[in-house]
Design a protein around this motif. Structure first.
Motif, PDB file in Angstrom:
ATOM      1  N   PHE A  39      -3.458   7.521 -17.563  1.00  0.00           N
ATOM      2  CA  PHE A  39      -3.355   6.137 -18.010  1.00  0.00           C
ATOM      3  C   PHE A  39      -1.891   5.786 -18.258  1.00  0.00           C
ATOM      4  CE2 PHE A  39      -4.192   2.326 -20.316  1.00  0.00           C
ATOM      5  CZ  PHE A  39      -3.349   2.336 -21.418  1.00  0.00           C
ATOM      6  N   LEU A  55      -5.229  12.040 -12.861  1.00  0.00           N
ATOM      7  CA  LEU A  55      -5.225  10.609 -13.174  1.00  0.00           C
ATOM      8  C   LEU A  55      -4.771  10.405 -14.615  1.00  0.00           C
ATOM      9  CD1 LEU A  55      -8.549   9.734 -11.443  1.00  0.00           C
ATOM     10  CD2 LEU A  55      -6.492   8.345 -11.169  1.00  0.00           C
ATOM     11  N   PHE A 105      -5.599  -2.669 -16.052  1.00  0.00           N
ATOM     12  CA  PHE A 105      -5.120  -1.328 -16.376  1.00  0.00           C
ATOM     13  C   PHE A 105      -4.251  -0.798 -15.236  1.00  0.00           C
ATOM     14  CE2 PHE A 105      -8.296  -0.700 -19.739  1.00  0.00           C
ATOM     15  CZ  PHE A 105      -9.259  -1.627 -19.371  1.00  0.00           C
ATOM     16  N   TYR A 120      -2.163  -1.146 -20.393  1.00  0.00           N
ATOM     17  CA  TYR A 120      -3.389  -1.951 -20.426  1.00  0.00           C
ATOM     18  C   TYR A 120      -3.068  -3.322 -20.998  1.00  0.00           C
ATOM     19  CZ  TYR A 120      -7.818  -2.982 -23.114  1.00  0.00           C
ATOM     20  OH  TYR A 120      -8.922  -3.544 -23.699  1.00  0.00           O
ATOM     21  N   GLN A 158      -1.707   8.629 -10.305  1.00  0.00           N
ATOM     22  CA  GLN A 158      -2.432   9.798  -9.814  1.00  0.00           C
ATOM     23  C   GLN A 158      -1.497  10.715  -9.050  1.00  0.00           C
ATOM     24  OE1 GLN A 158      -5.688   9.033  -7.037  1.00  0.00           O
ATOM     25  NE2 GLN A 158      -6.726  10.899  -7.700  1.00  0.00           N
ATOM     26  N   TYR A 218     -12.966  -1.649 -12.208  1.00  0.00           N
ATOM     27  CA  TYR A 218     -12.929  -1.656 -10.751  1.00  0.00           C
ATOM     28  C   TYR A 218     -11.488  -1.401 -10.309  1.00  0.00           C
ATOM     29  CZ  TYR A 218     -17.614  -3.581 -10.905  1.00  0.00           C
ATOM     30  OH  TYR A 218     -18.952  -3.748 -11.136  1.00  0.00           O
ATOM     31  N   PHE A 219     -11.355  -0.454  -9.397  1.00  0.00           N
ATOM     32  CA  PHE A 219     -10.031  -0.007  -8.988  1.00  0.00           C
ATOM     33  C   PHE A 219      -9.606  -0.603  -7.652  1.00  0.00           C
ATOM     34  CE2 PHE A 219      -8.654   3.349 -11.914  1.00  0.00           C
ATOM     35  CZ  PHE A 219      -9.792   3.460 -12.689  1.00  0.00           C
ATOM     36  N   GLY A 220      -8.307  -0.836  -7.542  1.00  0.00           N
ATOM     37  CA  GLY A 220      -7.726  -1.191  -6.263  1.00  0.00           C
ATOM     38  C   GLY A 220      -7.484   0.053  -5.424  1.00  0.00           C
ATOM     39  N   PRO A 221      -7.004  -0.135  -4.191  1.00  0.00           N
ATOM     40  CA  PRO A 221      -6.792   0.992  -3.279  1.00  0.00           C
ATOM     41  C   PRO A 221      -5.581   1.840  -3.639  1.00  0.00           C
ATOM     42  CG  PRO A 221      -6.058  -1.036  -2.259  1.00  0.00           C
ATOM     43  CD  PRO A 221      -6.706  -1.429  -3.547  1.00  0.00           C
ATOM     44  N   TYR A 273      -2.900   3.021 -13.814  1.00  0.00           N
ATOM     45  CA  TYR A 273      -3.001   4.471 -13.889  1.00  0.00           C
ATOM     46  C   TYR A 273      -2.096   5.064 -12.808  1.00  0.00           C
ATOM     47  CZ  TYR A 273      -7.381   3.626 -16.477  1.00  0.00           C
ATOM     48  OH  TYR A 273      -8.323   3.208 -17.383  1.00  0.00           O
ATOM     49  N   LEU A 320      -2.470   3.242  -9.398  1.00  0.00           N
ATOM     50  CA  LEU A 320      -3.744   2.542  -9.293  1.00  0.00           C
ATOM     51  C   LEU A 320      -3.839   1.453 -10.343  1.00  0.00           C
ATOM     52  CD1 LEU A 320      -5.990   5.695  -8.869  1.00  0.00           C
ATOM     53  CD2 LEU A 320      -5.641   3.958  -7.126  1.00  0.00           C
ATOM     54  N   ARG A 357       0.833  -1.207   0.000  1.00  0.00           N
ATOM     55  CA  ARG A 357       0.000   0.000   0.000  1.00  0.00           C
ATOM     56  C   ARG A 357       0.865   1.253   0.000  1.00  0.00           C
ATOM     57  NH1 ARG A 357      -5.163   0.043   1.635  1.00  0.00           N
ATOM     58  NH2 ARG A 357      -4.991   2.148   0.769  1.00  0.00           N
TER      59      ARG A 357
END
Lengths: 114, 115
Positions: free
Chosen positions: A45, A43, A33, A48, A37, A104-107, A35, A91, A9
């Protein structure tokens, strides 16, 4: 369903060191994907994969960044010779492949380069 | 080039008020649009999407959005906000054809709800 899992994390590296970030997509999702931030750039890209094959890496800084997906259950993002400007939240997202499916994104992994 | 613009960096409302967060896009073909919410220190959570059909789409927690091709917009609305809606909201777009599903995000709008 545990969702998209990202490890670690938080990661702190010294300038010039290597950082490897891990992502486990949702089981059954064929698209993965990455990304990045930041406060300044927002954000962005990076890259992929579809069915483990690289589809688009147009957002990847060419010289020090690489991504792989050796099997359907995980993907890695590796940054060699990290620089302070690489500090960001990275991300990972996954989705089913097709027109209407959401990602759907991870933390996220917060990378800090000192 | 595909772009997404969120004109309001910060919106502040009182609990119980209605709110509209604006999103405009620039894209030459069929488009897929979505909204995500990000609470502090967390990842992005999907709220809703549009890619065809009824231009008004419903999402989680009472959110809805309306697609307008003529205005190139996909504004997010909620009739009565709760303090827990305080977060950053991102509008995102991708082409609806061509097979490349990477998302282009707007700059984000910080919603602050005063209890």
């Amino acid at each position: 369903n545990a969702g998209v899992i990202q490890t670690p994390r938080h990661k702190v590296t010294g300038k010039g060191q290597e950082a490897t970030l891990w992502c486990e997509p949702i089981s059954g999702h064929s698209a993965v994907f990455w990304y990045r931030q930041t406060i300044v750039q927002g954000l962005e890209f990076l890259t992929y994969f579809r069915n483990q094959a690289p589809i688009d890496d147009s957002g990847m800084p060419k010289e020090r960044f690489s991504a792989q997906m050796p099997n359907q259950s995980h993907s890695t993002l590796k940054i060699q010779s990290t620089q302070p400007q690489d500090s960001a939240v990275y991300l990972c997202a996954s989705s089913l492949e097709g027109l209407g499916y959401e990602q759907y994104f991870g933390p996220g992994t917060r990378l800090t380069v000192l | 080039t595909q772009t997404v613009s969120q004109s309001d960096a910060h919106v502040t409302v009182f609990e119980g008020d209605s709110v509209e967060l604006r999103c405009n896009y620039s894209y030459g073909g069929s488009i897929y649009l979505s909204w995500y919410i990000q609470h502090h220190g967390r990842g992005l959570q999907f709220l809703l999407k549009y890619y065809s059909g009824n231009p008004v789409v419903q999402g989680v927690n009472g959110f809805e959005a309306e697609f307008s091709k003529s205005d190139s917009s996909f504004h997010l609305r909620k009739a009565s906000v709760h303090w827990s809606d305080s977060a950053v909201y991102f509008c995102a777009a991708r082409g609806a054809t061509g097979g490349n599903n990477k998302l282009t995000f707007g700059q984000g709008t910080v919603l602050s709800v005063i209890p």
